[in-house]
Design a protein around this motif. Structure first.
Motif, PDB file in Angstrom:
ATOM      1  N   SER A   1     -15.941 -62.374 -16.586  1.00  0.00           N
ATOM      2  CA  SER A   1     -15.815 -60.928 -16.768  1.00  0.00           C
ATOM      3  C   SER A   1     -17.059 -60.317 -17.415  1.00  0.00           C
TER       4      SER A   1
ATOM      5  N   LYS B   1     -18.653 -57.347 -11.916  1.00  0.00           N
ATOM      6  CA  LYS B   1     -17.956 -56.067 -12.041  1.00  0.00           C
ATOM      7  C   LYS B   1     -16.454 -56.267 -11.813  1.00  0.00           C
ATOM      8  N   ARG B   2     -15.671 -55.276 -12.205  1.00  0.00           N
ATOM      9  CA  ARG B   2     -14.207 -55.394 -12.131  1.00  0.00           C
ATOM     10  C   ARG B   2     -13.736 -55.658 -10.704  1.00  0.00           C
TER      11      ARG B   2
ATOM     12  N   ASP C   1     -20.569 -50.295 -14.674  1.00  0.00           N
ATOM     13  CA  ASP C   1     -19.143 -50.557 -14.446  1.00  0.00           C
ATOM     14  C   ASP C   1     -18.345 -50.555 -15.752  1.00  0.00           C
TER      15      ASP C   1
ATOM     16  N   GLN D   1      -8.382 -53.609  -4.544  1.00  0.00           N
ATOM     17  CA  GLN D   1      -8.159 -53.407  -5.984  1.00  0.00           C
ATOM     18  C   GLN D   1      -6.674 -53.478  -6.337  1.00  0.00           C
TER      19      GLN D   1
ATOM     20  N   SER E   1      -6.705 -62.088 -13.275  1.00  0.00           N
ATOM     21  CA  SER E   1      -7.695 -61.004 -13.196  1.00  0.00           C
ATOM     22  C   SER E   1      -7.183 -59.694 -13.767  1.00  0.00           C
TER      23      SER E   1
ATOM     24  N   ASN F   1      -9.660 -57.117 -16.136  1.00  0.00           N
ATOM     25  CA  ASN F   1      -9.905 -55.810 -15.529  1.00  0.00           C
ATOM     26  C   ASN F   1      -9.387 -54.669 -16.394  1.00  0.00           C
TER      27      ASN F   1
ATOM     28  N   SER G   1     -10.860 -53.669 -22.281  1.00  0.00           N
ATOM     29  CA  SER G   1     -12.289 -53.455 -22.492  1.00  0.00           C
ATOM     30  C   SER G   1     -12.593 -53.431 -23.979  1.00  0.00           C
TER      31      SER G   1
ATOM     32  N   ARG H   1     -10.668 -58.112 -25.104  1.00  0.00           N
ATOM     33  CA  ARG H   1     -10.528 -58.873 -23.858  1.00  0.00           C
ATOM     34  C   ARG H   1     -10.406 -60.368 -24.143  1.00  0.00           C
TER      35      ARG H   1
END
Length: 508
Positions: free
Chosen positions: A139, A143-144, A231, A349, A398, A402, A405, A410
């Motif tokens: 991560s 990017k997400r 991102d 997504q 994931s 995602n 933050s 995280r």
């Protein structure tokens, strides 16, 4: 024209950066995860070729030894993720893999229940930090919308480990008698040595982070850091107490459009300091508990499958080498589907939504296993189990990287999710007991029940994320900025606002 040239340049540089990252990061991680699953599940292969008899295990002692690994495993996951930032993932991950490879090799020397249990406890303590560490590490590189495909690629190696584990075990047990050791002992000794070699190789290949990756040119390195930082969530810029912080939507938008001028430098990204407030923010996140207990349900199925598939197959009338070889085919479609679902997940997504699509396949497999009247039907069922559970793993892994933050939040959410989930190992190890042979209906029923629970909790998390995104889109979370500003001004935090920002959107 200049605009088109910029688009072409970005596309070309993105391909170059991702290719170099993928070729230098994913192969070592895939090998480490392959070794992890083989070293954790090879005891299932050893069981059917003499381990239980030679170590004088009786009753549920084998299952108790299996459970031991999960007790120590879940105790180290969060501390390991906190250490990872200070040590560097490129050092910390190879170190813990080296240690458990050594422990696996020593498993070949045990002679009784105490030895087996003790070695499994130490093995869990060494292995516990690997998966949360790998997820956290990835991560910080991708990017997400690129993360799950990469998680899927290394996770597919877990499916391969089931296949390789059976093939390796079948080959290695032919060494029975070499050096005066039984064949099952050589399974642990040789596979442990290979794990140690994998760890040494990974230590030389894995980069510490984007800013110091030696395989990039200076141009690629700057581009890689810039695209990653674009991102990141919008940042609330703290002001001195008493000043007004005008973080309206216009400024947020303009900040994103002019990202190349307002990037967070690599140093700034790495300089977030440990705060217990961020740990608690992770612990109290509802998504941790919804996805953690959902993954708990996966783990009951996943671990019992990898540990007891050789035993289940032996109950279908196969024995020795034939039983080992018949554990290989069910993993093949699981490998393919794991990568395909991961690719679709990043494109669409979708995380939880695809789990809700895949899990019914595994649920159907357990229903077939319970109701089938023939061995052919029961063998077909194990294909469905793997095809539904394995592709769901990268999706749930994931979700929190995602949707969390701030580095330490995280680090906490990813590790805590796995600590909760790995408690499922205790259920998994006692789900299939010898008295159920050969149909194991109670074991299948337990796994089936937990998969249904996992589906319900995953659907609940999808609904929560959709509801929260709607609230943010309607402007009902704007006071998050004010609350964060108050924390900053009072000196209670120096962590970034991260996923609290009203412009941050959760992945479903």
């Amino acid at each position: 024209m200049a605009s088109q040239e910029m688009v072409d340049y970005e596309r070309k540089m993105t391909k170059r950066v991702l290719w170099k990252l993928d070729s230098h990061v994913l192969p070592p991680l895939a090998l480490l995860w392959l070794a992890n699953f083989i070293d954790r599940s090879n005891i299932g292969n050893a069981k059917i070729v003499g381990l239980v008899t030679d170590t004088h295990l009786v009753g549920n002692q084998f299952n108790t030894a299996l459970a031991g690994v999960y007790f120590s495993y879940l105790m180290v996951e969060m501390p390991s993720n906190w250490i990872l930032k200070r040590m560097g993932a490129n050092r910390w991950l190879p170190i813990i893999v080296f240690l458990w490879g050594t422990v696996t090799t020593l498993t070949g020397l045990v002679h009784n229940f105490g030895g087996v249990l003790g070695i499994r406890l130490v093995l869990g303590a060494c292995e516990g930090g690997l998966l949360p560490g790998m997820i956290l590490y990835l991560s910080t590189l991708y990017k997400r919308n690129e993360l799950q495909l990469r998680v899927g690629i290394f996770y597919a190696s877990a499916s391969l480990s089931g296949a390789f584990g059976g093939l390796l075990a079948d080959a290695i047990i032919k060494m029975d008698g070499v050096g005066g050791l039984e064949g099952w002992r050589w399974i642990f000794i040789l596979e442990g040595i290979v794990t140690v070699l994998f760890s040494i190789m990974a230590a030389f290949i894995l980069p510490a982070d984007l800013a110091s990756a030696r395989f990039f040119t200076s141009e690629e390195r700057e581009f890689a850091v810039a695209r990653f930082n674009r991102d990141l969530p919008p940042s609330a810029v703290p002001t001195a107490e008493g000043e007004k912080n005008s973080l309206d939507e216009k400024q947020s938008e303009s900040r994103r459009e002019d990202a190349t001028e307002d990037l967070i430098s690599p140093g700034d990204v790495q300089e977030e300091h440990f705060e217990w407030r961020e740990v608690m923010r992770g612990v109290l996140d509802i998504q941790v508990w919804l996805t953690g207990f959902a993954y708990f349900g996966f783990i009951v199925s996943l671990y019992s499958y990898s540990l007891f598939l050789p035993t289940i197959v032996a109950g279908l009338g196969y024995s020795g080498g034939a039983a080992q070889l018949h554990t290989v085919p069910p993993y093949v479609p699981a490998v393919v589907l794991t990568v395909v679902v991961a690719y679709l997940s990043d494109r669409l997504q979708w995380r939880g939504i695809l789990i809700c699509i895949c899990l019914p396949v595994a649920i159907a497999g357990y229903i077939v296993a319970i109701t089938a009247k023939t061995n052919t039907g029961r063998y077909a069922a194990v294909f469905l189990m793997a095809a539904g559970v394995y592709p769901s793993g990268p999706s749930i892994l994931s979700i929190l990287p995602n949707n969390s933050s701030g580095h330490y939040k995280r680090a906490t959410t990813t590790a805590l999710q796995l600590a909760i989930a790995n408690c499922g190992g205790f259920v998994a190890t006692f789900a299939y007991t010898p008295d159920q042979s050969p149909r194991y209906i109670r074991g299948h029923t337990i796994a089936l029940s937990f998969l249904i629970l996992a589906w319900v909790l995953t659907a609940a998390n999808v609904c929560y994320c959709a509801w929260e995104n709607k609230a943010r889109a309607e402007g009902r979370r704007q006071d998050n900025i004010t609350k964060y500003q108050e924390l900053w001004d009072s000196g209670k935090t120096r962590a970034p606002i991260g996923d609290r920002h009203p412009d941050f959107r959760f992945v479903l």
